[in-house]
Motif scaffolding. Structure first.
Motif, PDB file in Angstrom:
ATOM      1  N   TYR A  25      45.733  53.202  29.200  1.00 58.11           N
ATOM      2  CA  TYR A  25      44.256  52.291  28.954  1.00 58.11           C
ATOM      3  C   TYR A  25      43.338  53.447  28.827  1.00 58.11           C
ATOM      4  N   ASP A  26      42.464  53.198  27.859  1.00 56.45           N
ATOM      5  CA  ASP A  26      41.104  53.833  27.799  1.00 56.45           C
ATOM      6  C   ASP A  26      40.282  53.458  28.792  1.00 56.45           C
ATOM      7  N   HIS A  27      39.206  54.148  29.226  1.00 57.17           N
ATOM      8  CA  HIS A  27      38.190  53.405  29.941  1.00 57.17           C
ATOM      9  C   HIS A  27      36.787  53.958  29.749  1.00 57.17           C
ATOM     10  N   PHE A  28      35.881  53.305  29.883  1.00 55.30           N
ATOM     11  CA  PHE A  28      34.481  53.748  29.777  1.00 55.30           C
ATOM     12  C   PHE A  28      33.300  53.005  30.850  1.00 55.30           C
ATOM     13  N   ILE A  29      32.516  53.612  30.909  1.00 54.24           N
ATOM     14  CA  ILE A  29      31.390  52.956  31.842  1.00 54.24           C
ATOM     15  C   ILE A  29      30.285  52.629  30.792  1.00 54.24           C
ATOM     16  N   PHE A  30      29.756  51.201  30.978  1.00 51.50           N
ATOM     17  CA  PHE A  30      28.566  50.649  30.366  1.00 51.50           C
ATOM     18  C   PHE A  30      27.376  50.537  31.362  1.00 51.50           C
ATOM     19  N   LYS A  31      26.512  51.371  30.967  1.00 52.65           N
ATOM     20  CA  LYS A  31      25.385  50.983  32.145  1.00 52.65           C
ATOM     21  C   LYS A  31      24.336  50.305  31.201  1.00 52.65           C
ATOM     22  N   ALA A  32      24.200  48.933  31.956  1.00 56.15           N
ATOM     23  CA  ALA A  32      23.478  48.016  31.065  1.00 56.15           C
ATOM     24  C   ALA A  32      22.012  48.327  31.299  1.00 56.15           C
ATOM     25  N   ASP A  33      21.492  48.862  32.394  1.00 57.13           N
ATOM     26  CA  ASP A  33      20.040  49.064  32.322  1.00 57.13           C
ATOM     27  C   ASP A  33      19.498  50.013  31.530  1.00 57.13           C
ATOM     28  N   ARG A  39      31.539  58.074  28.819  1.00 58.43           N
ATOM     29  CA  ARG A  39      32.717  58.498  29.040  1.00 58.43           C
ATOM     30  C   ARG A  39      32.923  59.764  29.690  1.00 58.43           C
ATOM     31  N   ASN A  40      33.611  59.814  30.619  1.00 51.17           N
ATOM     32  CA  ASN A  40      34.206  61.076  31.532  1.00 51.17           C
ATOM     33  C   ASN A  40      32.601  61.694  32.161  1.00 51.17           C
ATOM     34  N   ASN A  41      31.959  60.777  32.723  1.00 47.48           N
ATOM     35  CA  ASN A  41      30.838  61.177  33.403  1.00 47.48           C
ATOM     36  C   ASN A  41      31.194  61.090  34.945  1.00 47.48           C
ATOM     37  N   GLU A  42      31.274  62.123  35.651  1.00 45.52           N
ATOM     38  CA  GLU A  42      31.959  62.414  37.025  1.00 45.52           C
ATOM     39  C   GLU A  42      31.017  61.703  37.904  1.00 45.52           C
ATOM     40  N   ASP A  43      29.814  61.737  37.821  1.00 45.34           N
ATOM     41  CA  ASP A  43      28.676  61.181  38.705  1.00 45.34           C
ATOM     42  C   ASP A  43      28.991  59.585  38.732  1.00 45.34           C
ATOM     43  N   LEU A  44      29.137  58.962  37.656  1.00 44.86           N
ATOM     44  CA  LEU A  44      29.333  57.576  37.374  1.00 44.86           C
ATOM     45  C   LEU A  44      30.691  57.142  37.846  1.00 44.86           C
ATOM     46  N   GLU A  45      31.617  57.852  37.506  1.00 42.46           N
ATOM     47  CA  GLU A  45      33.115  57.725  37.832  1.00 42.46           C
ATOM     48  C   GLU A  45      33.038  57.623  39.455  1.00 42.46           C
ATOM     49  N   GLU A  46      32.525  58.373  40.134  1.00 35.78           N
ATOM     50  CA  GLU A  46      32.400  58.316  41.721  1.00 35.78           C
ATOM     51  C   GLU A  46      31.742  57.310  42.111  1.00 35.78           C
ATOM     52  N   LYS A  47      30.419  56.690  41.365  1.00 31.46           N
ATOM     53  CA  LYS A  47      29.811  55.785  41.910  1.00 31.46           C
ATOM     54  C   LYS A  47      30.953  54.333  41.554  1.00 31.46           C
ATOM     55  N   ALA A  48      31.703  54.409  40.588  1.00 33.79           N
ATOM     56  CA  ALA A  48      32.503  53.197  40.392  1.00 33.79           C
ATOM     57  C   ALA A  48      33.492  52.769  41.392  1.00 33.79           C
ATOM     58  N   GLY A  49      33.943  54.174  41.962  1.00 36.20           N
ATOM     59  CA  GLY A  49      34.899  54.039  43.083  1.00 36.20           C
ATOM     60  C   GLY A  49      36.359  53.224  42.493  1.00 36.20           C
ATOM     61  N   VAL A  50      36.716  53.635  41.624  1.00 31.76           N
ATOM     62  CA  VAL A  50      37.980  52.988  40.799  1.00 31.76           C
ATOM     63  C   VAL A  50      39.239  53.703  41.239  1.00 31.76           C
ATOM     64  N   GLU A  51      40.375  52.859  41.949  1.00 32.78           N
ATOM     65  CA  GLU A  51      41.326  53.496  42.589  1.00 32.78           C
ATOM     66  C   GLU A  51      42.484  52.642  42.154  1.00 32.78           C
ATOM     67  N   LEU A  52      43.673  53.261  41.756  1.00 33.22           N
ATOM     68  CA  LEU A  52      44.902  52.403  41.749  1.00 33.22           C
ATOM     69  C   LEU A  52      45.792  52.606  42.884  1.00 33.22           C
ATOM     70  N   ARG A  53      46.109  51.676  43.771  1.00 32.48           N
ATOM     71  CA  ARG A  53      46.627  51.667  45.115  1.00 32.48           C
ATOM     72  C   ARG A  53      47.966  50.507  45.196  1.00 32.48           C
ATOM     73  N   ASP A  54      49.026  50.924  45.248  1.00 33.34           N
ATOM     74  CA  ASP A  54      50.068  50.075  45.525  1.00 33.34           C
ATOM     75  C   ASP A  54      50.168  48.858  44.540  1.00 33.34           C
ATOM     76  N   GLY A  55      49.823  49.182  43.175  1.00 35.75           N
ATOM     77  CA  GLY A  55      50.023  48.368  42.161  1.00 35.75           C
ATOM     78  C   GLY A  55      48.849  47.601  41.899  1.00 35.75           C
ATOM     79  N   VAL A  56      47.457  47.688  42.350  1.00 32.15           N
ATOM     80  CA  VAL A  56      46.291  46.790  42.406  1.00 32.15           C
ATOM     81  C   VAL A  56      45.331  48.020  42.061  1.00 32.15           C
ATOM     82  N   ILE A  57      44.443  47.556  41.128  1.00 31.88           N
ATOM     83  CA  ILE A  57      43.466  48.508  40.724  1.00 31.88           C
ATOM     84  C   ILE A  57      42.097  47.821  41.916  1.00 31.88           C
TER      85      ILE A  57
END
Length: 206
Positions: A25-33, A39-57
């Motif tokens: 999967y490719d991933h990106f963040i769209f800031k609607a405001d 893409r590959n923005n560390e600050d926004l990735e941290e705020k998104a809090g996305v984690e794959l854990r035990d087969g669940v995103i």
């Protein structure tokens, strides 16, 4: 049917329970405001809090107007059916979405559903207008409200785009802007923090 020798790169239709991770999967963040893709923005990735854990995103988005997208990279589809299961663990305005006919240069079709069963379908024009064009909207007749689990399905077939909630058809709309592209899903936080889980994503023939 896929054999044990097949890799995800070769499989066109499947149910992904993320046992093999998210490398396809490719991933990106769209800031609607800001109407801007990151893409590959560390600050926004941290705020998104996305984690794959035990087969669940798991999504724990701590920023308003942050839309986090996963796009299945290996395949391009014309007619396709996609489904996702979403568990809402947070607020009622938290939003999930399905995407078909995604083309980075042209745009994509997307249906957005909040945790109150209200939904809207859009054509996002990447080529000219750089904006969301609403195609239709509505509400669910069969829906598990609040902190619960729902299944969303989108079918793109010819010029018809159909949307189902928990296997019940909500609406079909006709549009001719896009004919093929990739597919994916998104979890979004308009005006609220968002806590949601995605256990699986399925791509099948319509």
């Amino acid at each position: 049917a896929a054999t044990s020798e097949d890799t995800m790169q070769d499989v066109k239709f499947f149910k992904d329970e993320f046992a093999d991770g998210l490398d396809n999967y490719d991933h990106f963040i769209f800031k609607a405001d800001e109407n801007r893709i990151y893409r590959n923005n560390e600050d926004l990735e941290e705020k998104a809090g996305v984690e794959l854990r035990d087969g669940v995103i798991n999504f724990n988005i701590e920023s308003y107007w942050l839309y986090y997208y996963f796009i299945y990279r290996p395949q391009v589809y014309e007619d396709v059916k996609i489904s996702v299961e979403v568990e809402n663990k947070g607020y009622s305005s938290s939003t999930a979405s399905l995407i078909c006919r995604y083309d980075e240069n042209l745009g994509w079709y997307e249906v957005k559903i909040d945790s109150q069963g209200q939904w809207a379908m859009f054509y996002y024009d990447s080529a000219l207008q750089k904006k969301w064009n609403r195609l239709t909207n509505g509400g669910a007749t069969e829906f598990n409200y609040g902190k619960d689990t729902n299944k969303y399905t989108m079918v793109c077939e010819g010029r018809d785009i159909s949307f189902y909630i928990n296997d019940v058809l909500s609406q079909t709309v006709e549009d001719k802007n896009l004919k093929s592209g990739k597919v994916g899903f998104s979890i979004q936080s308009p005006k609220t923090y968002t806590i949601m889980n995605v256990p699986w994503f399925e791509i099948s023939e319509p």
